[in-house]
Design a protein around this motif. Structure first.
Motif, PDB file in Angstrom:
ATOM      1  N   CYS A 134       9.635 -18.296 -49.778  1.00  0.00           N
ATOM      2  CA  CYS A 134       8.845 -18.002 -48.573  1.00  0.00           C
ATOM      3  C   CYS A 134       8.309 -19.305 -47.998  1.00  0.00           C
ATOM      4  CB  CYS A 134       7.691 -17.065 -48.919  1.00  0.00           C
ATOM      5  SG  CYS A 134       6.664 -16.584 -47.502  1.00  0.00           S
ATOM      6  N   SER A 135       8.280 -19.404 -46.683  1.00  0.00           N
ATOM      7  CA  SER A 135       7.765 -20.598 -46.013  1.00  0.00           C
ATOM      8  C   SER A 135       6.313 -20.380 -45.597  1.00  0.00           C
ATOM      9  CB  SER A 135       8.611 -20.919 -44.780  1.00  0.00           C
ATOM     10  OG  SER A 135       8.408 -19.940 -43.767  1.00  0.00           O
ATOM     11  N   PRO A 136       5.549 -21.466 -45.430  1.00  0.00           N
ATOM     12  CA  PRO A 136       4.155 -21.323 -44.988  1.00  0.00           C
ATOM     13  C   PRO A 136       4.023 -20.648 -43.624  1.00  0.00           C
ATOM     14  CG  PRO A 136       4.519 -23.506 -45.913  1.00  0.00           C
ATOM     15  CD  PRO A 136       5.870 -22.860 -45.803  1.00  0.00           C
ATOM     16  N   GLU A 137       4.968 -20.916 -42.713  1.00  0.00           N
ATOM     17  CA  GLU A 137       4.884 -20.318 -41.369  1.00  0.00           C
ATOM     18  C   GLU A 137       5.042 -18.801 -41.425  1.00  0.00           C
ATOM     19  OE1 GLU A 137       6.217 -24.533 -41.014  1.00  0.00           O
ATOM     20  OE2 GLU A 137       6.853 -22.806 -42.196  1.00  0.00           O
ATOM     21  N   ILE A 138       5.979 -18.324 -42.237  1.00  0.00           N
ATOM     22  CA  ILE A 138       6.176 -16.875 -42.348  1.00  0.00           C
ATOM     23  C   ILE A 138       4.957 -16.225 -42.979  1.00  0.00           C
ATOM     24  CG2 ILE A 138       7.520 -15.085 -43.511  1.00  0.00           C
ATOM     25  CD1 ILE A 138       9.993 -16.760 -43.172  1.00  0.00           C
ATOM     26  N   LEU A 139       4.421 -16.829 -44.030  1.00  0.00           N
ATOM     27  CA  LEU A 139       3.262 -16.242 -44.701  1.00  0.00           C
ATOM     28  C   LEU A 139       2.041 -16.243 -43.788  1.00  0.00           C
ATOM     29  CD1 LEU A 139       2.223 -15.007 -47.298  1.00  0.00           C
ATOM     30  CD2 LEU A 139       1.642 -17.304 -48.107  1.00  0.00           C
ATOM     31  N   ARG A 140       1.865 -17.305 -43.021  1.00  0.00           N
ATOM     32  CA  ARG A 140       0.755 -17.361 -42.055  1.00  0.00           C
ATOM     33  C   ARG A 140       0.852 -16.235 -41.034  1.00  0.00           C
ATOM     34  NH1 ARG A 140       1.811 -21.672 -37.759  1.00  0.00           N
ATOM     35  NH2 ARG A 140       3.323 -20.002 -37.321  1.00  0.00           N
ATOM     36  N   ASP A 141       2.027 -16.077 -40.431  1.00  0.00           N
ATOM     37  CA  ASP A 141       2.202 -15.031 -39.429  1.00  0.00           C
ATOM     38  C   ASP A 141       2.054 -13.650 -40.044  1.00  0.00           C
ATOM     39  OD1 ASP A 141       2.642 -17.107 -37.741  1.00  0.00           O
ATOM     40  OD2 ASP A 141       4.700 -16.562 -37.193  1.00  0.00           O
ATOM     41  N   PHE A 142       2.533 -13.472 -41.271  1.00  0.00           N
ATOM     42  CA  PHE A 142       2.406 -12.178 -41.941  1.00  0.00           C
ATOM     43  C   PHE A 142       0.937 -11.808 -42.125  1.00  0.00           C
ATOM     44  CE2 PHE A 142       1.811  -9.976 -46.050  1.00  0.00           C
ATOM     45  CZ  PHE A 142       2.443  -8.775 -45.754  1.00  0.00           C
ATOM     46  N   ASP A 198       1.213 -31.583 -43.467  1.00  0.00           N
ATOM     47  CA  ASP A 198       2.284 -31.021 -44.304  1.00  0.00           C
ATOM     48  C   ASP A 198       2.394 -29.506 -44.191  1.00  0.00           C
ATOM     49  OD1 ASP A 198       2.833 -33.568 -45.154  1.00  0.00           O
ATOM     50  OD2 ASP A 198       1.653 -33.397 -46.999  1.00  0.00           O
ATOM     51  N   ASN A 199       2.198 -28.979 -42.991  1.00  0.00           N
ATOM     52  CA  ASN A 199       2.291 -27.527 -42.765  1.00  0.00           C
ATOM     53  C   ASN A 199       1.295 -26.731 -43.602  1.00  0.00           C
ATOM     54  OD1 ASN A 199       4.140 -27.539 -40.745  1.00  0.00           O
ATOM     55  ND2 ASN A 199       5.761 -26.501 -41.867  1.00  0.00           N
ATOM     56  N   ASN A 200       0.118 -27.290 -43.834  1.00  0.00           N
ATOM     57  CA  ASN A 200      -0.972 -26.525 -44.422  1.00  0.00           C
ATOM     58  C   ASN A 200      -1.697 -25.771 -43.316  1.00  0.00           C
ATOM     59  OD1 ASN A 200      -0.273 -27.686 -46.805  1.00  0.00           O
ATOM     60  ND2 ASN A 200      -2.131 -28.911 -47.052  1.00  0.00           N
ATOM     61  N   PHE A 201      -2.093 -24.538 -43.579  1.00  0.00           N
ATOM     62  CA  PHE A 201      -2.801 -23.733 -42.584  1.00  0.00           C
ATOM     63  C   PHE A 201      -4.086 -23.181 -43.197  1.00  0.00           C
ATOM     64  CE2 PHE A 201       1.705 -23.478 -41.464  1.00  0.00           C
ATOM     65  CZ  PHE A 201       1.664 -23.906 -40.147  1.00  0.00           C
ATOM     66  N   TYR A 202      -5.141 -23.196 -42.388  1.00  0.00           N
ATOM     67  CA  TYR A 202      -6.441 -22.706 -42.827  1.00  0.00           C
ATOM     68  C   TYR A 202      -6.908 -21.592 -41.891  1.00  0.00           C
ATOM     69  CZ  TYR A 202      -6.590 -27.138 -45.397  1.00  0.00           C
ATOM     70  OH  TYR A 202      -6.302 -28.199 -46.220  1.00  0.00           O
ATOM     71  N   CYS A 203      -7.638 -20.652 -42.467  1.00  0.00           N
ATOM     72  CA  CYS A 203      -8.253 -19.590 -41.664  1.00  0.00           C
ATOM     73  C   CYS A 203      -9.620 -19.269 -42.260  1.00  0.00           C
ATOM     74  CB  CYS A 203      -7.381 -18.334 -41.651  1.00  0.00           C
ATOM     75  SG  CYS A 203      -8.109 -16.943 -40.731  1.00  0.00           S
ATOM     76  N   TYR A 204     -10.607 -19.131 -41.381  1.00  0.00           N
ATOM     77  CA  TYR A 204     -11.951 -18.754 -41.824  1.00  0.00           C
ATOM     78  C   TYR A 204     -12.403 -17.544 -41.024  1.00  0.00           C
ATOM     79  CZ  TYR A 204     -16.781 -19.109 -43.373  1.00  0.00           C
ATOM     80  OH  TYR A 204     -17.997 -18.843 -43.939  1.00  0.00           O
ATOM     81  N   ARG A 232      -0.088 -23.207 -48.189  1.00  0.00           N
ATOM     82  CA  ARG A 232       0.634 -24.466 -48.317  1.00  0.00           C
ATOM     83  C   ARG A 232       1.919 -24.252 -49.098  1.00  0.00           C
ATOM     84  NH1 ARG A 232       0.658 -27.700 -52.912  1.00  0.00           N
ATOM     85  NH2 ARG A 232      -0.165 -26.644 -54.746  1.00  0.00           N
ATOM     86  N   LYS A 233       2.858 -25.159 -48.923  1.00  0.00           N
ATOM     87  CA  LYS A 233       4.113 -25.123 -49.661  1.00  0.00           C
ATOM     88  C   LYS A 233       3.874 -25.680 -51.057  1.00  0.00           C
ATOM     89  CE  LYS A 233       8.880 -26.863 -49.553  1.00  0.00           C
ATOM     90  NZ  LYS A 233       9.452 -25.537 -49.844  1.00  0.00           N
ATOM     91  N   VAL A 234       4.478 -25.040 -52.053  1.00  0.00           N
ATOM     92  CA  VAL A 234       4.403 -25.550 -53.417  1.00  0.00           C
ATOM     93  C   VAL A 234       5.420 -26.683 -53.552  1.00  0.00           C
ATOM     94  CG1 VAL A 234       4.637 -25.001 -55.860  1.00  0.00           C
ATOM     95  CG2 VAL A 234       3.686 -23.299 -54.284  1.00  0.00           C
ATOM     96  N   PRO A 235       4.972 -27.902 -53.839  1.00  0.00           N
ATOM     97  CA  PRO A 235       5.889 -29.054 -53.865  1.00  0.00           C
ATOM     98  C   PRO A 235       7.045 -28.852 -54.834  1.00  0.00           C
ATOM     99  CG  PRO A 235       3.600 -29.783 -53.954  1.00  0.00           C
ATOM    100  CD  PRO A 235       3.575 -28.297 -54.119  1.00  0.00           C
TER     101      PRO A 235
END
Length: 388
Positions: A134-142, A198-204, A232-235
């Motif tokens: 799974c990518s960070p963008e897909i998980l964020r939108d989900f 690095d495509n990290n996303f935050y939400c509060y 975030r993506k797991v390295p």
């Protein structure tokens, strides 16, 4: 008076004229009634249409609603700074401050959660969920797709957008959730999303008040809600993780809330993972909530963001194992425990129960939970010993 008919819309005049012709008796009164009724109907329709463009209309959810300074300042960058700091704790090391709750996983997902021992008031949890492939963008939108959430989250009764502030990137919405044995809970929340390095996303997310969401007796308004996450993506892998801190005062007994979380969260996480797999197969989705989020997302200040690549939460290799009851254990004993547990939950959920009864039932729940936790911890230790 001669130009009075010019003030009436043309289609109103035509309907009134036909109504006059169809009336053989009392035609004057019929025309007068039509002239009064039709403008009133036109006014009501316009008022209803105008209201639908403010709340709950999917066609305009991505529009720029008129914002106020109070909405713009509900969530600030100080909240983001506090969120980033909260996500850097290491509960596996700081055992004096954090209580282990659960650790489970399968081929698609793994989940760990801890409870803050120092929290005063509602329980405060820190969890780490890792999604494979799974990518960070897909998980964020989900996570942010409220339209799709209605398809898989059966606790969600309704969800409406109330206001959007484009300048700050703040959204305000109202959500109704339903739970077994309890009055539906009403959440009026504000939230913001940031993009980091690095495509990290935050939400509060936090509770708020809004003029379009007055209190209603048929719902219990959640008075305190603080929640935030980092995706975030797991390295070195094709997986990504979401770290989440969460607390809410939803009117539920504290011991009951702890038990409900411990017993129900893994089932909910598995259901969420199945929904995520369906969601990713149709990605990207152009729902109104996602289009709005993409337009409002802000950049996290570089000076504020802490490098999380080498500070991720440590996860254990052992997986909690639920053992089956021994063959010699009587079925009547299991049935008795089940009846006691359900009866306790019902008692705690009733607002009219006496304080003494609720305290007694809470003690019973705590004892049952402690017994189950001690058994699970023994099982985890024994499974780790076998693996070693």
């Amino acid at each position: 008076m001669e130009k009075l008919h010019l003030l009436i819309p043309r289609w109103h005049r035509e309907v009134a004229r036909e109504f006059w012709r169809a009336s053989s008796y009392g035609g004057g009164w019929a025309t007068a009634a039509a002239l009064l009724f039709l403008p009133l109907l036109h006014f009501l329709l316009r008022r209803r249409l105008r209201r639908s463009t403010v709340v709950g209309d999917p066609a305009v959810k991505a529009a720029d609603h008129t914002s106020t300074s109070s909405v713009a300042n509900i969530i600030t960058e100080d909240d983001l700074r506090e969120l980033i700091s909260s996500l850097q704790v290491h509960p596996a090391k700081e055992r004096e401050d954090w209580e282990y709750v659960i650790s489970k996983g399968n081929d698609n997902i793994s989940y760990e959660a801890w409870r803050d021992k120092k929290a005063v008031g509602p329980p405060r949890y820190l969890s780490v969920t890792t999604f494979e492939r799974c990518s960070p963008e897909i998980l964020r939108d989900f996570y942010m797709d409220s339209e799709f959430r209605k398809e898989w989250d059966n606790t969600l009764f309704s969800q409406d957008q109330l206001e959007v502030d484009v300048g700050s990137g703040t959204e305000v919405g109202r959500t109704i959730k339903k739970f077994p044995f309890l009055t539906p809970r009403e959440y009026v929340l504000a939230w913001r999303v940031w993009e980091g390095h690095d495509n990290n996303f935050y939400c509060y997310i936090k509770e708020c008040e809004h003029t379009l969401a007055p209190h209603q007796k048929k719902y219990v308004r959640v008075s305190h809600f603080r929640s935030g996450w980092c995706i975030r993506k797991v390295p070195g892998t094709d997986a990504c993780e979401i770290r989440l801190v969460h607390e809410e005062a939803n009117g539920m007994n504290v011991e009951m809330a702890k038990l409900a979380f411990a017993k129900g969260i893994w089932s909910y996480v598995c259901k969420m993972d199945r929904a995520l797999r369906r969601y990713s197969s149709f990605y990207p989705r152009n729902s109104c909530s996602i289009l709005t989020m993409h337009r409002l997302i802000k950049k996290a200040p570089p000076s504020m963001e802490i490098d999380t690549r080498d500070k991720h939460l440590e996860t254990s290799n052992g997986i909690a194992v639920i053992t089956q009851p021994k063959r010699g254990e009587k079925a009547s004993k299991l049935i008795a425990k089940g009846i006691l547990l359900v009866g306790t939950i019902v008692c705690l959920s009733q607002a009219g129960s006496s304080v003494g009864a609720q305290v007694a039932m809470a003690c019973i729940l705590k004892k049952l939970t402690n017994n189950n936790n001690s058994k699970n911890n023994n099982n985890v230790r024994s499974s780790k010993g076998k693996n070693n």
